[in-house]
Design an enzyme around this catalytic site. Structure first.
Site, mmCIF file in Angstrom:
data_model
loop_
_atom_site.group_PDB
_atom_site.id
_atom_site.type_symbol
_atom_site.label_atom_id
_atom_site.label_comp_id
_atom_site.label_asym_id
_atom_site.label_seq_id
_atom_site.Cartn_x
_atom_site.Cartn_y
_atom_site.Cartn_z
ATOM 1 N N PRO A 1 -140.094 8.894 -38.282
ATOM 2 C CA PRO A 1 -140.257 7.449 -38.071
ATOM 3 C C PRO A 1 -141.699 7.039 -38.364
ATOM 4 C CG PRO A 1 -140.299 8.586 -35.984
ATOM 5 C CD PRO A 1 -139.959 9.631 -37.008
ATOM 6 N N SER B 1 -151.089 9.846 -30.862
ATOM 7 C CA SER B 1 -150.141 10.649 -31.643
ATOM 8 C C SER B 1 -148.714 10.189 -31.421
ATOM 9 C CB SER B 1 -150.285 12.126 -31.271
ATOM 10 O OG SER B 1 -149.488 12.409 -30.148
ATOM 11 N N LYS B 2 -147.845 10.692 -32.273
ATOM 12 C CA LYS B 2 -146.429 10.340 -32.179
ATOM 13 C C LYS B 2 -145.836 10.739 -30.822
ATOM 14 C CE LYS B 2 -145.177 10.246 -37.003
ATOM 15 N NZ LYS B 2 -144.148 10.466 -38.010
ATOM 16 N N ARG B 3 -146.417 11.791 -30.246
ATOM 17 C CA ARG B 3 -145.863 12.270 -28.982
ATOM 18 C C ARG B 3 -146.383 11.495 -27.769
ATOM 19 N NH1 ARG B 3 -146.599 16.071 -32.343
ATOM 20 N NH2 ARG B 3 -148.795 16.147 -31.780
ATOM 21 N N ASP B 4 -147.475 10.758 -27.953
ATOM 22 C CA ASP B 4 -148.096 10.087 -26.808
ATOM 23 C C ASP B 4 -147.200 9.063 -26.136
ATOM 24 O OD1 ASP B 4 -150.424 11.460 -26.805
ATOM 25 O OD2 ASP B 4 -151.423 10.116 -28.226
#
Ligand code: GLU
Length: 507
Positions: free
Chosen positions: A17, A263-266
């Site tokens: 994404p 980040s994407k995970r944040d």
């Protein structure tokens, strides 16, 4: 600026994404293009098939459309510069890499990955870093070190190779970035990057430069993470004898605490989305939240993103910008060099602002739809009334239900604390009198009800709170909400009386 038409591109790789930082890169490209009457191009950089993710390209396109920053050219909007997916341009890159080999700017390299690993390990053991470049290329297996006949024979025999760029050995290279200004890089520290692989696929560097040139890109606006590649890219333009576009590297978006890249995970970890739209990973099935599904307006998201690393300059305190205003005001000079902290609360603040700006009729339509999902039917007219009463305090569409469910259904329970405080021995009797007053009110408007109830309270000499608190509690179930007479008028005479009676029974 020259009279050449401005052409910019957003060039994501479909590896998942689109991160909110990618949306900002797209936005800045869009604003720059529109400001200068230019073209905004979407190019899908999908040469790395191993990292290709199903659905990512569709996601990217849907995200741009949702943000109202559509591209002028790209997949599905083919113009002369297409195709716009690098996988569909595959046949084109070999010709260009051969040109570089012929002009002495690139060379074949046959070192296997095991051999390169070995070199790396040997260097590490000595506390050094292995770099494939001028200082050792003569000692490695390539067309600069091997006899011509052997090179030819290896290629004909189908041996695996890569083509590397022959970086100038010792040059002070001047670079210019539209945001950061002038820089100098010593080419001797650069490595000879791989441009092409024997499987016929170019690497990012080659494909990116060839495509930017063929697509007549005038300005490359991209994330800061590509700044280290700038020297190579400038050298490649020179090697091809092409005019390089102008470059602008956008600052990082930092975590809310300010340390490190967002980040994407944040996102879901910290309780806010980092993606424009919800994303469901096709492999793991995991989903990540998106601004659209969380109920944000695209205008709020776009406004928030625009101010992440940009301001209109001149010390302005203006924060609210429509897309049109952004287009007018945007300049690369006012993009900051340093990273900007992501602020999820600020995003909510923008959302609340745009909620106030939103059209009541439109909001009501969405509210009717939302209620339908809860199997509550209501009229558009009634929904408009509720929207008008609650909007000031609403940030999301869902708030109209969360804060105002009593407009649609009678309260099931009564707030315990409030009930203890508001409902006394004599309250039921007082409510009987109120019911009687309401029955006598012909034209059941907020003003009329208020007039009736208040003058009775005054003439009887009762404390206002003694009547008004249980009245509100009966209608709402708690001590909250807008003016209680407005609520009564909205739900109507019969319902108001029913709720008072219900409270008498239950409390
Ligand atoms: N494909 C690169 C990316 O995913 C594009 C970088 C560039 O804009 O040159 O970020």
């Amino acid at each position: 600026m020259s009279t050449e038409k401005v052409r910019v591109r957003f060039a994501p790789s479909p590896t998942g994404p689109l991160h909110i930082g990618g949306v900002r890169t797209a936005l800045f490209n869009y604003l720059f293009a529109k400001k200068h009457g230019g073209d905004f191009i979407l190019r899908i950089e999908d040469t790395d098939q191993a990292r290709y993710v199903e659905g990512a390209e569709e996601y990217i396109i849907e995200s741009l459309n949702w943000c109202n920053i559509p591209f002028d050219e790209g997949p599905g909007k083919e113009k002369d510069a297409g195709p716009y997916r690098q996988s569909e341009r595959k046949g084109l890159y070999r010709e260009y890499v051969e040109k570089l080999i012929a002009s002495g700017n690139a060379y074949y390299a046959f070192d296997t990955s095991e051999e390169l690993d070995q070199h790396r390990a040997n260097h590490e053991a000595e506390g050094k870093t292995f770099i494939y470049n001028w200082h050792n290329r003569q000692k490695l297996k390539n067309s600069l070190s091997l006899p011509e006949a052997e090179v030819k024979q290896k290629i004909e025999a189908g041996e695996t190779y890569v083509v590397r760029f022959k970086t100038p050995e010792d040059e002070s290279l001047s670079l210019k970035d539209e945001i950061r200004g002038d820089m100098t890089i010593e080419t001797k520290i650069l490595d000879d990057k791989v441009l092409f692989k024997s499987d016929g696929m170019p690497t990012y560097h080659l494909a990116n430069i060839v495509d930017d040139h063929l697509m007549k890109i005038t300005h490359v606006i991209r994330g800061e993470e590509w700044l280290p590649s700038l020297a190579l890219h400038v050298l490649l333009y020179r090697a091809f004898d092409w005019t390089a576009p102008k470059f602008a590297h956008l600052p990082l978006i930092l975590k809310p605490q300010g340390k490190g890249k967002l980040s994407k995970r944040d996102g879901d970890k910290m309780g806010f989305p980092v993606f424009p739209l919800e994303w469901k990973d096709p492999k793991s099935g995991d989903s990540s939240s998106g601004y659209r599904e969380e109920g944000y307006f695209p205008e709020a998201v776009v406004n928030m993103l625009a101010l992440l690393g940009w301001n209109a300059g001149g010390g302005t305190e203006k924060e609210i910008y429509t897309l049109e205003e952004l287009t007018q005001a945007f300049t690369l000079e006012h993009v900051s060099k340093g990273g900007s902290k992501f602020d999820p609360d600020k995003t909510k603040w923008f959302q609340h602002h745009y909620m106030q700006e939103a059209n009541d009729e439109e909001l009501a339509k969405d509210l009717v739809r939302l209620l339908e999902e809860k199997e509550i039917s209501t009229s558009q007219e009634y929904a408009v009334k509720v929207v008008a009463l609650l909007k000031e305090r609403a940030t999301f569409l869902s708030d109209f239900w969360d804060m105002g469910s009593y407009f649609f259904t009678a309260p099931e329970n009564y707030d315990e604390k409030a009930a203890k405080k508001a409902w006394k021995e004599d309250t039921s009797e007082l409510m009987d009198a109120v019911i009687q007053l309401l029955k006598e009110t012909e034209d059941f408007t907020a003003e009329n009800v208020q007039e009736k109830v208040k003058s009775w309270i005054t003439s009887e000499g009762i404390g206002f709170g003694k009547v008004m608190q249980p009245f509100r509690l009966s209608l709402v179930g708690a001590m909250q909400g807008p003016d209680v007479f407005e609520i009564a008028a909205a739900i109507g005479k019969d319902e108001t009386i029913n709720r008072l009676k219900r409270a008498q029974e239950k409390l």
